[in-house]
Write an enzyme that holds these catalytic residues in place. Structure first.
Site, PDB file in Angstrom:
ATOM      1  CG  HIS A 191      -1.625  -1.302   1.434  1.00  0.00           C
ATOM      2  ND1 HIS A 191      -1.133  -2.225   2.338  1.00  0.00           N
ATOM      3  CD2 HIS A 191      -2.692  -1.880   0.845  1.00  0.00           C
ATOM      4  CE1 HIS A 191      -1.897  -3.321   2.315  1.00  0.00           C
ATOM      5  NE2 HIS A 191      -2.844  -3.133   1.413  1.00  0.00           N
TER       6      HIS A 191
HETATM    7 FE1  FES Z   1       0.231  -1.897   3.792  1.00  0.00          FE
HETATM    8 FE2  FES Z   1       2.882  -2.187   3.930  1.00  0.00          FE
HETATM    9  S1  FES Z   1       1.786  -0.497   3.245  1.00  0.00           S
HETATM   10  S2  FES Z   1       1.357  -3.631   4.400  1.00  0.00           S
END
Ligand code: FES
Length: 144
Positions: free
Chosen positions: A108
């Site tokens: 993410h």
């Molecule tokens: Fe969501 Fe690393 S940014 S698990």
């Protein structure tokens, strides 16, 4: 889980050494002088630059988050939802303007500097975890 010895004698400057401890990936990064210098400049981009959040050993509460500046030891798990961030010895600038080295989580998009300090504006809430460890001698770290 048993403590794990990490031999760092052959680690090249800039290299990341991986071991497993309690089933988790643990990283030891031998940071270059350039990497260390970068850490002094970016406090205003970080969420918790001095590691004031809990669950960190006292020797992680400094700019380098380490016992010896050169060697950064961390659990290689993103503090968001547990993916494994990528280590970027250089090329972090693609993700954070003005920063050359760090960790990027592909899941993410969380971003950490090369001391595992989380940048602002990403989903990860905390700096990367520094596991308990110490130096047995100049060439050996004991994790656990
Ligand atoms: Fe969501 Fe690393 S940014 S698990």
């Amino acid at each position: 889980g048993a403590p794990v010895e990490v031999n760092i004698r052959k680690a090249e400057p800039g290299q990341l050494v991986r071991v497993k401890w309690r089933g988790k990936p643990v990283w030891v990064v031998r940071r270059t002088p350039d990497m260390l210098e970068e850490l002094g400049d970016i406090e205003d981009k970080l969420r918790d630059p001095n590691s004031q959040e809990p669950q960190q050993p006292p020797y992680a509460a400094n700019q380098y988050r380490s016992i010896k500046e050169e060697f950064f030891v961390a659990v290689g798990i993103c503090t968001h939802l547990g993916c494994s961030p990528s280590y970027l010895a250089s090329g972090m600038g693609e993700h954070v303007e003005g920063v050359e080295s760090g960790f990027f989580c592909p899941c993410h998009g969380s971003k950490f500097d090369v001391a595992g300090r989380v940048f602002q504006g990403v989903p990860a809430p905390l700096n990367l975890v520094v596991p308990p460890h110490y130096f047995i001698d100049d060439n050996t770290i004991l994790v656990g």
